[in-house]
Design a protein around this motif. Structure first.
Motif, PDB file in Angstrom:
ATOM      1  N   ALA A 293       0.795  -1.227   0.000  1.00  0.00           N
ATOM      2  CA  ALA A 293       0.000   0.000   0.000  1.00  0.00           C
ATOM      3  C   ALA A 293       0.830   1.281   0.000  1.00  0.00           C
ATOM      4  O   ALA A 293       0.296   2.366   0.236  1.00  0.00           O
ATOM      5  N   ASN A 294       2.129   1.180  -0.257  1.00  0.00           N
ATOM      6  CA  ASN A 294       3.013   2.347  -0.339  1.00  0.00           C
ATOM      7  C   ASN A 294       3.053   3.146   0.964  1.00  0.00           C
ATOM      8  O   ASN A 294       3.240   4.361   0.952  1.00  0.00           O
ATOM      9  N   GLU A 295       2.883   2.458   2.069  1.00  0.00           N
ATOM     10  CA  GLU A 295       2.956   3.114   3.372  1.00  0.00           C
ATOM     11  C   GLU A 295       4.425   3.277   3.787  1.00  0.00           C
ATOM     12  O   GLU A 295       5.301   2.555   3.343  1.00  0.00           O
ATOM     13  N   ASN A 296       4.655   4.235   4.671  1.00  0.00           N
ATOM     14  CA  ASN A 296       5.969   4.390   5.270  1.00  0.00           C
ATOM     15  C   ASN A 296       6.163   3.272   6.288  1.00  0.00           C
ATOM     16  O   ASN A 296       5.304   3.082   7.152  1.00  0.00           O
ATOM     17  N   PRO A 297       7.250   2.521   6.232  1.00  0.00           N
ATOM     18  CA  PRO A 297       7.422   1.427   7.194  1.00  0.00           C
ATOM     19  C   PRO A 297       7.686   1.905   8.613  1.00  0.00           C
ATOM     20  O   PRO A 297       7.560   1.136   9.569  1.00  0.00           O
ATOM     21  N   GLN A 298       8.056   3.187   8.749  1.00  0.00           N
ATOM     22  CA  GLN A 298       8.341   3.737  10.071  1.00  0.00           C
ATOM     23  C   GLN A 298       7.143   4.537  10.566  1.00  0.00           C
ATOM     24  O   GLN A 298       6.558   5.326   9.824  1.00  0.00           O
ATOM     25  N   ASP A 299       6.788   4.335  11.828  1.00  0.00           N
ATOM     26  CA  ASP A 299       5.694   5.094  12.419  1.00  0.00           C
ATOM     27  C   ASP A 299       6.192   6.496  12.803  1.00  0.00           C
ATOM     28  O   ASP A 299       7.383   6.809  12.684  1.00  0.00           O
ATOM     29  N   VAL A 300       5.282   7.322  13.274  1.00  0.00           N
ATOM     30  CA  VAL A 300       5.634   8.671  13.721  1.00  0.00           C
ATOM     31  C   VAL A 300       6.635   8.570  14.872  1.00  0.00           C
ATOM     32  O   VAL A 300       6.446   7.753  15.783  1.00  0.00           O
ATOM     33  N   PRO A 301       7.720   9.364  14.857  1.00  0.00           N
ATOM     34  CA  PRO A 301       8.713   9.297  15.929  1.00  0.00           C
ATOM     35  C   PRO A 301       8.095   9.495  17.310  1.00  0.00           C
ATOM     36  O   PRO A 301       7.130  10.252  17.470  1.00  0.00           O
ATOM     37  N   GLU A 302       8.661   8.836  18.295  1.00  0.00           N
ATOM     38  CA  GLU A 302       8.084   8.825  19.638  1.00  0.00           C
ATOM     39  C   GLU A 302       7.973  10.227  20.223  1.00  0.00           C
ATOM     40  O   GLU A 302       6.978  10.562  20.873  1.00  0.00           O
ATOM     41  N   GLU A 303       8.964  11.073  20.015  1.00  0.00           N
ATOM     42  CA  GLU A 303       8.901  12.428  20.586  1.00  0.00           C
ATOM     43  C   GLU A 303       7.772  13.244  19.963  1.00  0.00           C
ATOM     44  O   GLU A 303       7.142  14.073  20.627  1.00  0.00           O
ATOM     45  N   VAL A 304       7.482  12.995  18.685  1.00  0.00           N
ATOM     46  CA  VAL A 304       6.368  13.689  18.026  1.00  0.00           C
ATOM     47  C   VAL A 304       5.044  13.137  18.548  1.00  0.00           C
ATOM     48  O   VAL A 304       4.089  13.890  18.777  1.00  0.00           O
ATOM     49  N   ARG A 305       4.967  11.825  18.766  1.00  0.00           N
ATOM     50  CA  ARG A 305       3.758  11.221  19.326  1.00  0.00           C
ATOM     51  C   ARG A 305       3.450  11.798  20.711  1.00  0.00           C
ATOM     52  O   ARG A 305       2.283  12.054  21.041  1.00  0.00           O
ATOM     53  N   ARG A 306       4.472  12.000  21.520  1.00  0.00           N
ATOM     54  CA  ARG A 306       4.253  12.576  22.854  1.00  0.00           C
ATOM     55  C   ARG A 306       3.662  13.976  22.752  1.00  0.00           C
ATOM     56  O   ARG A 306       2.760  14.337  23.520  1.00  0.00           O
ATOM     57  N   GLU A 307       4.160  14.759  21.801  1.00  0.00           N
ATOM     58  CA  GLU A 307       3.631  16.112  21.625  1.00  0.00           C
ATOM     59  C   GLU A 307       2.200  16.068  21.104  1.00  0.00           C
ATOM     60  O   GLU A 307       1.348  16.870  21.518  1.00  0.00           O
TER      61      GLU A 307
END
Length: 358
Positions: free
Chosen positions: A30-44
């Motif tokens: 599905a042409n997704e990024n294999p990496q999720d949102v970085p943890e520090e960005v998720r916290r924000e």
């Protein structure tokens, strides 16, 4: 009454869009990024969501996010519009520039939703197929728009599913040759490093589509946007659904966009892995791998439908285009993590060896 009137006649022959998203161990379809949102960005993101009022409607036009995107692109807010994924904006161009008595020019093989939206809106479709190497038949396209009567066209650059950019020279010639609205779909431009953004001021008939789904790891959030002349954006606003971008998505996307530099290392990794995958695929005599400027690779293998099944039996899901027009025996693999890519290559080699012995 235990009966119902039939739906609109023009949708009777349509087949619902099917992304073929099946259970798998390695999702490379599905042409997704294999990496999720970085943890520090998720916290924000989580911090900001705690302060959100769930009982209030969102900003109808997501103006905070519009301002950030506009500033980053050297534009005014009125040149930007958000949508519920790029898909909403693709439907909106068909609503605003298509319809009965109007004509869409299509360049197959390309993203099938373009043609589907034209059919849904009763728009006439003119297809100019790509050449055998999947490049645009530029002379044929320019000759057809010179005849007139084209209301809009969409050029995916890089093209999905074939992977290559449209040439800048061709796109500029096209913009000069027609008063049709030309949408350049740049959903994968972070992986190609090429954009038509510098030409917006010179070409009122240019609109650029982008997405948060790919490079910014937000496929699950559904957010896309266009860049264009304010008069063009106003026409899109006329046909868009009210409140189509919810408050949660706005907060997530604002936070991600403010921290977009955090994604650069991952983007570079995908570009490097793309080159490695193409190199390895081209070492396999049964495989023809096409060049790609995106985060996926189209490749041809005889009996591709059986190859797809054998890969899936090994837990690896790629996209099967083998029965699609212009894409006989073609599969598309998303560039995943290094581990996923190695697993795919190992499995594909096993499948091909088994087929040689059969």
């Amino acid at each position: 009454m235990n009966n119902v009137r039939p739906s609109c006649e023009r949708i009777a022959p349509l087949v619902p869009y099917d992304p073929k998203y099946l259970p798998a161990e390695a999702y490379l379809s599905a042409n997704e990024n294999p990496q999720d949102v970085p943890e520090e960005v998720r916290r924000e993101i989580n911090r900001r969501l705690k302060a959100m009022s769930f009982n209030r409607y969102p900003d109808p036009l997501a103006n905070g996010l519009r301002d950030r995107i506009a500033e980053a692109n050297g534009l005014e807010r009125e040149c930007v519009l958000l949508g519920n994924g790029g898909d909403e904006l693709l439907f909106n161009i068909a609503l605003a520039w298509g319809g009965p008595g109007r004509t869409f020019l299509n360049l197959p093989p390309t993203f099938s939703v373009y043609e589907q939206n034209a059919r849904l809106t009763g728009t006439e479709i003119v297809n100019i197929p790509r050449r055998d190497d999947h490049s645009i038949d530029e002379e044929a396209v320019l000759a057809r728009v010179a005849e007139g009567g084209i209301d809009y066209l969409i050029v995916a650059s890089p093209n999905n599913p074939t992977g290559k950019l449209a040439s800048e020279e061709f796109l500029l010639a096209l913009l000069d040759a027609t008063d049709a609205l030309v949408m350049v779909d740049e959903a994968y431009f972070e992986f190609s490093r090429m954009t038509m953004r510098p030409y917006l001021a010179r070409h009122k008939n240019l609109v650029i589509l982008r997405t948060f789904s790919k490079a910014f790891s937000l496929a699950g959030v559904r957010l896309g946007y266009i860049l264009g002349d304010p008069a063009i954006v106003t026409e899109f606003i006329k046909v868009r659904q009210p409140y189509s971008v919810d408050a949660v998505s706005q907060i997530i996307a604002e936070t991600v966009y403010e921290n977009r530099a955090s994604f650069e290392r991952g983007i570079v990794s995908i570009i490097e892995e793309r080159a490695r995958l193409i190199e390895q695929l081209r070492k396999l005599p049964e495989v023809k791998a096409y060049p790609s400027d995106a985060n996926y690779i189209l490749f041809r293998a005889e009996g591709a439908g059986e190859v797809w099944r054998a890969l899936y039996d090994r837990g690896i899901l790629v996209r099967d285009f083998s029965a699609a027009e212009h894409l006989t025996d073609c599969l598309r693999v998303t560039v995943g993590s290094p581990e996923e890519n190695e697993r795919f290559l190992t499995a594909l080699k096993e499948v091909l060896i088994e087929r040689r012995k059969a």
